[in-house]
Every structure is written in structure tokens, then in C-alpha cells.
Design an enzyme around this catalytic site. Structure first.
Site, mmCIF file in Angstrom:
data_model
loop_
_atom_site.group_PDB
_atom_site.id
_atom_site.type_symbol
_atom_site.label_atom_id
_atom_site.label_comp_id
_atom_site.label_asym_id
_atom_site.label_seq_id
_atom_site.Cartn_x
_atom_site.Cartn_y
_atom_site.Cartn_z
ATOM 1 N N HIS A 253 -3.924 -7.990 4.555
ATOM 2 C CA HIS A 253 -3.383 -7.158 5.491
ATOM 3 C C HIS A 253 -4.372 -6.001 6.117
ATOM 4 O O HIS A 253 -4.796 -5.323 4.939
ATOM 5 C CB HIS A 253 -1.904 -6.688 5.396
ATOM 6 C CG HIS A 253 -0.961 -7.912 5.525
ATOM 7 N ND1 HIS A 253 -0.113 -8.112 6.587
ATOM 8 C CD2 HIS A 253 -0.878 -8.862 4.636
ATOM 9 C CE1 HIS A 253 0.475 -9.140 6.503
ATOM 10 N NE2 HIS A 253 0.309 -9.502 5.309
ATOM 11 N N GLU B 60 0.939 -7.921 17.123
ATOM 12 C CA GLU B 60 2.124 -7.224 16.593
ATOM 13 C C GLU B 60 1.790 -5.745 16.618
ATOM 14 O O GLU B 60 2.794 -4.767 16.961
ATOM 15 C CB GLU B 60 2.112 -7.534 15.136
ATOM 16 C CG GLU B 60 2.840 -8.897 14.840
ATOM 17 C CD GLU B 60 2.204 -9.615 13.575
ATOM 18 O OE1 GLU B 60 2.788 -10.779 13.477
ATOM 19 O OE2 GLU B 60 1.360 -8.892 12.880
#
Length: 470
Positions: free
Chosen positions: A370, A390
Site C-alpha cells: 500500500h 480513494e
């Protein structure tokens, strides 16, 4: 690879409103099974007499013999019961669907004429009223074709629908391939639904074995018409209430000439029909009417289903749900996937199982895959499309210089302490609440934060799946 064919989810927690014509709150589908003259009998070439659904307690087949009592009970259905029911339905102007056994219809021309004159739908109930469970597939296919041929010859038109009843594991598939407007050999819902039969979309209108007069002949069952009325009324009232709340459903009622056609039993049916007709917003359709309505109001929609995908297709579609960790989708593909996994929540569960059962090292690899929040990769526009969307949704693509400096500092401190990036499902947050969580969580011990980061990864995966699956 394993695949589980049973559909345990159906419409799920939020079934569609049926949107019945005229805003009806409920559709009551009355089905009259016409089997008399199509049952097991050595006169029909069978090995033994009938033993199913009669008023003879504990009936058993008589091999090689005619069972006079059984025959006469079936004959009552044709000679008396049918006409009593015909008078009831026509006097109340209620249409019904006939489940007609083809050989029984061929032996009852006057009853067929009365059905047609009343504009009842005459669907097929198979060639003979016999068990199909041990029938070879090719023989069952042959009998379906012969039932259609004989039905068309006797009635004058091809049957629009099909119900076998005493079916095999192949029946639904074979009848779906045969090209009916609807089939009914299921009992799994209160609404019609579509299944894919090769290139065809087949409508299934589920039937019932409990709101059914067969319970007069089986245990536990009804012993008087009043019990039948009470059960039907209770079922009707509950479905009617749901319809009033905007979740209209269908109620099937199964009937047999030799059972409900008896005077002491039909009284309960009459009471129910009078009660239902006295309620506002009740539709009494034939099953073909339901099929035609559903085809217009709720047409079939084909979509890619995870449980039916080839492995390469599956990994390509869902390999990025967990950031840069396609191995999770690869492992999930080998699970026992089925229709329950063709939804966002269903597939999420399968993917999470593989993530949770992975080693700590493997899960750490998912965490470190991530990106930092509002970090260098975001500034260089090198995030995945999902991460870009996002972070932008939480306003992390439009930070002030002070905010960017704060995120950069916190990211560095967090990674230095825990060994993986700060991960949070940003769609659950605003920019302010993300910063608050950052300050709060950075002080946790590594084990606590590892567990929390894993939960956040799963939450992110859930959002991503909901973007692409029902």
C-alpha cells in the site's frame, strides 16, 4: 477448483419489489394439478399401482396388480372433484393454471374443453405422473419431448410452462433447455427469478409444497378444511403486509382434484378465496401472466459471475482488490465458490479468507504494497487507479503545503515505528478524521497496529468490490 452449484443467496437482503400490475400488494397463483389418468397403473404400462397422494393411509405400490381403491380415488378427482373446483373458480371469476399430465389430459377430453373455455392456462406436468429421480437423462429428455408433443396434440397448443413435481436432479436443466416461458420445479423463493440455460434466459416461478392440499395426504398435514384455510390466510396476511411495505411477493397455492375436490376440504379453500378477494390490491394471475409481467418489469440481465470465470479471467478481474497482491485472488479461485460468491460481500469473504489464512510475512507484504497517504507516489501520479480515486475522494489530492508536510512527517514516523505504511479505508473518513486517526494510531504497539491495518485492508477491498459487483 471446486464449484458449489446451489444458490443460497437468491435476491439477498433486499429483494426487488415485484411491481405487480395495478400496484397489487400480492399475486396469488392458484395451481390445479390434473394427474388423474396419468398415475402409475399397470393399464398404463407401469410395473405397479400408484401409492402417492391419496386418502389411503400408508398406501404402497401393488406390483403387477391394479389397486381398485387407489384407482377409484383418482377417478373421483376427474369425475367429481374437477367439476366442483371448476364451478368454484368460474363462479368467482378466478383464473388458474393447470399442471396437466399429458397422458391424463389425453384421457379427459371434456375436462380439457372446460379448461380451455374458462381461459385457464394449461401447463405441462410431464408425460406421466411417475418418479423421475432414477430416470436416465436421455430417457427424461425423451419423455419431456413426448409430453410436449402429446400435450400440443391434445390441447391444440404447446404448453407455456412446466412442472414435473416428482423430478430428478436433471429436470430443471432439461426443461430450461426445452424452451418454456416458465418452469416451476423449485421451491426456493417468493418471487420469480432468471437462470441462464446456455444461450437462453429461463424464468423460474417457484412453487410450493406447504400451501398445498397435498398436506391432506401426507404427515404432518391438514385433517380438515379449516386448517387449510388458516394456513393459507396466515401466509396471505404476511405476504400482503410485505406488499403494503413496498416488497410485493407471490403466493402459490397447490391443489389436486382428488384431494381439495372433496366437499369437506374445498370449504376451506372457498373461505380463503372469499377472504382474499375481499382485500384490496390482490392479483389472481395465471402463471403465464406472471411470466409475461416479469419479462417486462424485471428482464434478465447477464453479467460476469466470479464463480463461472476461468482462472486467468478471475485473477485479471480481482487480482488488484488487495493492493498489488494477485496471489490472494489466485488462491481464492481454488475455493468452493458458487452463486453466493458472485456478489461483492460473497467474493469479499472468499478473498479475505485467503488473506487471513496467509502467513504473517505474506500479510506484511500486502501491507507494504500500500502507498503512503498523500505521499510521493500520489504526487508523481503513480498510484493504482483504485488508490488514486480513494485518496482523491477524501480530498488528499488537494492538500495545503502545511497539510502535505504533516502527512509526510506522520508517514515517516509511522513506517519507522511499525515497518509498514499507515493504512486506512479513506472512504469511511474525511481529511480531518484521517488525521485524527493517524495521530491516535501512531502510538499503538506494533501487534495492535498490524491487526488494525489488516482490518483496514479488508475494508478497502470491500469498497473496491462494491464498485464492480452487486
Amino acid at each position: 477448483m471446486q464449484r458449489y452449484p446451489r444458490n443460497m443467496i437468491g435476491y439477498g437482503a433486499n429483494p426487488p419489489d415485484a411491481a405487480w400490475p395495478g400496484g397489487a400488494k400480492i399475486a396469488v397463483s392458484l395451481v390445479l394439478n390434473y394427474e388423474e389418468g396419468g398415475e402409475n397403473n399397470i393399464l398404463h404400462g407401469d410395473a405397479a399401482s400408484e401409492a402417492f397422494l391419496s386418502d389411503i393411509p400408508g398406501a404402497a405400490p401393488w406390483p403387477g396388480q391394479r389397486h381398485w381403491n387407489m384407482e377409484s380415488i383418482y377417478e373421483y378427482g376427474a369425475r367429481a372433484g374437477f367439476w366442483r373446483l371448476h364451478r368454484l373458480f368460474t363462479s368467482m371469476d378466478i383464473p388458474v393454471t393447470i399442471y396437466g399430465v399429458a397422458t391424463a389430459l389425453a384421457r379427459s377430453p371434456e375436462q380439457v374443453a372446460a379448461m380451455k373455455a374458462a381461459d385457464w392456462e394449461i401447463a405441462s406436468h410431464g408425460l406421466k405422473w411417475v418418479e423421475h429421480r432414477d430416470m436416465p437423462e436421455e430417457e427424461e429428455r425423451r419423455q419431456i419431448a413426448e409430453a410436449i408433443r402429446l400435450h400440443t396434440e391434445v390441447v391444440g397448443s404447446r404448453p407455456t410452462g412446466w412442472y414435473t413435481g416428482r423430478c430428478s436432479v436433471n429436470t430443471v436443466r432439461l426443461t430450461a433447455e426445452a424452451g418454456f416461458d416458465w418452469i416451476s420445479d423449485t421451491y426456493d423463493d417468493d418471487l420469480p427469478y432468471w437462470i441462464e440455460a446456455g444461450d437462453r434466459d429461463q424464468l423460474v416461478i417457484p412453487y410450493t409444497l406447504e400451501a398445498n392440499d397435498m398436506r391432506f395426504a401426507t404427515a404432518p398435514g391438514y385433517i380438515e378444511g379449516e386448517q387449510f384455510f388458516t394456513y393459507l390466510k396466515d401466509a396471505f396476511d404476511e405476504l400482503y403486509r410485505e406488499g403494503a411495505e413496498g416488497r410485493a411477493k407471490m403466493m402459490s397455492v397447490g391443489l389436486h382434484c382428488r384431494l381439495i375436490g372433496r366437499p369437506g376440504k374445498i370449504a376451506g379453500l372457498r373461505r380463503f378465496l372469499e377472504y382474499a378477494k375481499g382485500c384490496e390490491g390482490v392479483w389472481f394471475p395465471r402463471r403465464i401472466d406472471i411470466a409475461r409481467h416479469w419479462a417486462v418489469a424485471h428482464p434478465p440481465v447477464r453479467r460476469a459471475r466470479p464463480s463461472r470465470m476461468a482462472k486467468d479471467e478471475f485473477i485479471k478481474a480481482y487480482g488488484g482488490i488487495f493492493e498489488h497482491s494477485a496471489w490472494i485472488a489466485e488462491r481464492a479461485f481454488d475455493l468452493e465458490l458458487g452463486p453466493a460468491h458472485d456478489t461483492a460481500l460473497g467474493l469479499h469473504n472468499a478473498l479475505c479468507r485467503m488473506f487471513r489464512s496467509a502467513s504473517d510475512t505474506e500479510r506484511l507484504g500486502v501491507l507494504t504494497a500500500h502507498p503512503d497517504l498523500a505521499g510521493k507516489l500520489a504526487q508523481a501520479k503513480r498510484l493504482t487507479a483504485e488508490s488514486t480515486s480513494e485518496q482523491a475522494g477524501a480530498g488528499l489530492n488537494a492538500l495545503t503545503d502545511d497539510e502535505r508536510e504533516t502527512f509526510t512527517r506522520l508517514n515517516a514516523e509511522y513506517v519507522a515505528k511499525h515497518g509498514f505504511p499507515f493504512i486506512i479505508a479513506v472512504r469511511d473518513h474525511t481529511k480531518a478524521s484521517i488525521l485524527e486517526a493517524f495521530h491516535r494510531r501512531i502510538g499503538n504497539d506494533r501487534a495492535t497496529e498490524f491487526a488494525e491495518a489488516c482490518r483496514q485492508v479488508e475494508r478497502i477491498a470491500e469498497f473496491r468490490l462494491k464498485d464492480i459487483l452487486p
